[in-house]
Structures are given as structure tokens and as C-alpha cells.
Design a protein around this motif. Structure first.
Motif, PDB file in Angstrom:
ATOM      1  N   SER A  20      76.526 -32.675  30.761  1.00  0.00           N
ATOM      2  CA  SER A  20      77.286 -31.441  30.964  1.00  0.00           C
ATOM      3  C   SER A  20      78.665 -31.526  30.315  1.00  0.00           C
ATOM      4  N   GLU A  21      79.354 -32.640  30.493  1.00  0.00           N
ATOM      5  CA  GLU A  21      80.690 -32.808  29.900  1.00  0.00           C
ATOM      6  C   GLU A  21      80.629 -32.896  28.379  1.00  0.00           C
ATOM      7  N   TYR A  22      79.567 -33.461  27.852  1.00  0.00           N
ATOM      8  CA  TYR A  22      79.454 -33.619  26.403  1.00  0.00           C
ATOM      9  C   TYR A  22      79.269 -32.269  25.710  1.00  0.00           C
ATOM     10  N   PHE A  23      78.366 -31.436  26.223  1.00  0.00           N
ATOM     11  CA  PHE A  23      78.074 -30.175  25.553  1.00  0.00           C
ATOM     12  C   PHE A  23      79.084 -29.079  25.857  1.00  0.00           C
ATOM     13  N   ASN A  24      79.551 -28.999  27.099  1.00  0.00           N
ATOM     14  CA  ASN A  24      80.531 -27.988  27.461  1.00  0.00           C
ATOM     15  C   ASN A  24      81.268 -28.468  28.696  1.00  0.00           C
ATOM     16  N   PRO A  25      82.525 -28.868  28.576  1.00  0.00           N
ATOM     17  CA  PRO A  25      83.262 -29.409  29.723  1.00  0.00           C
ATOM     18  C   PRO A  25      83.378 -28.433  30.900  1.00  0.00           C
ATOM     19  N   GLU A  26      83.237 -27.143  30.641  1.00  0.00           N
ATOM     20  CA  GLU A  26      83.338 -26.158  31.713  1.00  0.00           C
ATOM     21  C   GLU A  26      81.991 -25.853  32.360  1.00  0.00           C
ATOM     22  N   LEU A  27      80.917 -26.433  31.846  1.00  0.00           N
ATOM     23  CA  LEU A  27      79.582 -26.234  32.412  1.00  0.00           C
ATOM     24  C   LEU A  27      79.452 -27.054  33.691  1.00  0.00           C
ATOM     25  N   ASP A  28      78.978 -26.421  34.747  1.00  0.00           N
ATOM     26  CA  ASP A  28      78.838 -27.101  36.027  1.00  0.00           C
ATOM     27  C   ASP A  28      77.685 -28.105  35.958  1.00  0.00           C
ATOM     28  N   PRO A  29      77.913 -29.351  36.331  1.00  0.00           N
ATOM     29  CA  PRO A  29      76.850 -30.355  36.279  1.00  0.00           C
ATOM     30  C   PRO A  29      75.663 -30.031  37.176  1.00  0.00           C
ATOM     31  N   VAL A  30      75.867 -29.203  38.191  1.00  0.00           N
ATOM     32  CA  VAL A  30      74.762 -28.829  39.078  1.00  0.00           C
ATOM     33  C   VAL A  30      73.686 -28.075  38.297  1.00  0.00           C
ATOM     34  N   ILE A  31      74.097 -27.280  37.326  1.00  0.00           N
ATOM     35  CA  ILE A  31      73.133 -26.538  36.511  1.00  0.00           C
ATOM     36  C   ILE A  31      72.266 -27.503  35.711  1.00  0.00           C
ATOM     37  N   VAL A  32      72.869 -28.523  35.147  1.00  0.00           N
ATOM     38  CA  VAL A  32      72.112 -29.514  34.379  1.00  0.00           C
ATOM     39  C   VAL A  32      71.187 -30.298  35.310  1.00  0.00           C
ATOM     40  N   ARG A  33      71.657 -30.634  36.498  1.00  0.00           N
ATOM     41  CA  ARG A  33      70.827 -31.364  37.460  1.00  0.00           C
ATOM     42  C   ARG A  33      69.613 -30.539  37.872  1.00  0.00           C
ATOM     43  N   ILE A  34      69.823 -29.253  38.145  1.00  0.00           N
ATOM     44  CA  ILE A  34      68.709 -28.372  38.511  1.00  0.00           C
ATOM     45  C   ILE A  34      67.735 -28.255  37.343  1.00  0.00           C
ATOM     46  N   GLY A  35      68.273 -28.163  36.130  1.00  0.00           N
ATOM     47  CA  GLY A  35      67.409 -28.104  34.944  1.00  0.00           C
ATOM     48  C   GLY A  35      66.547 -29.349  34.807  1.00  0.00           C
ATOM     49  N   PHE A  36      67.112 -30.517  35.063  1.00  0.00           N
ATOM     50  CA  PHE A  36      66.336 -31.753  35.001  1.00  0.00           C
ATOM     51  C   PHE A  36      65.223 -31.758  36.040  1.00  0.00           C
ATOM     52  N   VAL A  37      65.517 -31.310  37.244  1.00  0.00           N
ATOM     53  CA  VAL A  37      64.506 -31.291  38.303  1.00  0.00           C
ATOM     54  C   VAL A  37      63.387 -30.322  37.952  1.00  0.00           C
ATOM     55  N   VAL A  38      63.738 -29.138  37.466  1.00  0.00           N
ATOM     56  CA  VAL A  38      62.726 -28.151  37.090  1.00  0.00           C
ATOM     57  C   VAL A  38      61.875 -28.672  35.941  1.00  0.00           C
ATOM     58  N   LEU A  39      62.501 -29.273  34.947  1.00  0.00           N
ATOM     59  CA  LEU A  39      61.749 -29.809  33.819  1.00  0.00           C
ATOM     60  C   LEU A  39      60.839 -30.961  34.224  1.00  0.00           C
ATOM     61  N   CYS A  40      61.222 -31.712  35.241  1.00  0.00           N
ATOM     62  CA  CYS A  40      60.369 -32.818  35.721  1.00  0.00           C
ATOM     63  C   CYS A  40      59.053 -32.308  36.288  1.00  0.00           C
ATOM     64  N   PHE A  41      59.061 -31.100  36.858  1.00  0.00           N
ATOM     65  CA  PHE A  41      57.823 -30.525  37.378  1.00  0.00           C
ATOM     66  C   PHE A  41      56.861 -30.164  36.249  1.00  0.00           C
ATOM     67  N   PHE A  42      57.391 -29.725  35.111  1.00  0.00           N
ATOM     68  CA  PHE A  42      56.551 -29.318  33.993  1.00  0.00           C
ATOM     69  C   PHE A  42      56.177 -30.468  33.073  1.00  0.00           C
ATOM     70  N   ASN A  43      57.074 -31.448  32.959  1.00  0.00           N
ATOM     71  CA  ASN A  43      56.830 -32.559  32.050  1.00  0.00           C
ATOM     72  C   ASN A  43      57.418 -33.838  32.646  1.00  0.00           C
ATOM     73  N   PRO A  44      56.574 -34.738  33.137  1.00  0.00           N
ATOM     74  CA  PRO A  44      57.081 -35.963  33.753  1.00  0.00           C
ATOM     75  C   PRO A  44      57.807 -36.896  32.779  1.00  0.00           C
TER      76      PRO A  44
END
Length: 63
Positions: A20-44
Motif C-alpha cells: 500500500s505504501e509503495y503504490f500510493n502512500p494515501e491508500l489505506d492498507p486495509v483495502i489491500v488486506r481485504i483484496g489479498f483475502v478475496v483473491l485467496c478465495f479465487f486463487n490459492p
């Protein structure tokens, strides 16, 4: 030069917050964490990528 590192704002090891800090310092890390969890359901393989990043990425003070 900007480098991808782990973050001090960590829940597990700081990988998602570091991304999150690398791509956009103002991006909330919670969004990236939720994205990782959602992607884990579709692709382990995302979980394997997370584990590899947890091992490979340097700590924030080292970079």
C-alpha cells in the motif's frame, strides 16, 4: 529511488501495508488486506505469493 519493503504498520508481517505504501502512500492498507483475502478465495497461489513476499521483502529500517 523507491523500494518495496515491509511496513511498520503491520498486522501479520507488514506485506500488505508495504504494498500500500509503495503504490500510493494515501491508500489505506486495509483495502489491500481485504483484496489479498478475496483473491485467496479465487486463487490459492496468492497465499503462496504472500508468504514469499514475507520472506523476501526487507524490513523497513534495512532499506
Amino acid at each position: 529511488m523507491k523500494r518495496l519493503t515491509k511496513s511498520y504498520d503491520k498486522k501479520l508481517v507488514g506485506v500488505c501495508a508495504g504494498i500500500s505504501e509503495y503504490f500510493n502512500p494515501e491508500l489505506d492498507p486495509v483495502i489491500v488486506r481485504i483484496g489479498f483475502v478475496v483473491l485467496c478465495f479465487f486463487n490459492p497461489l496468492v497465499l503462496i505469493a504472500y508468504l514469499v513476499l514475507a520472506i523476501v521483502l526487507p524490513d523497513p529500517g534495512v532499506a
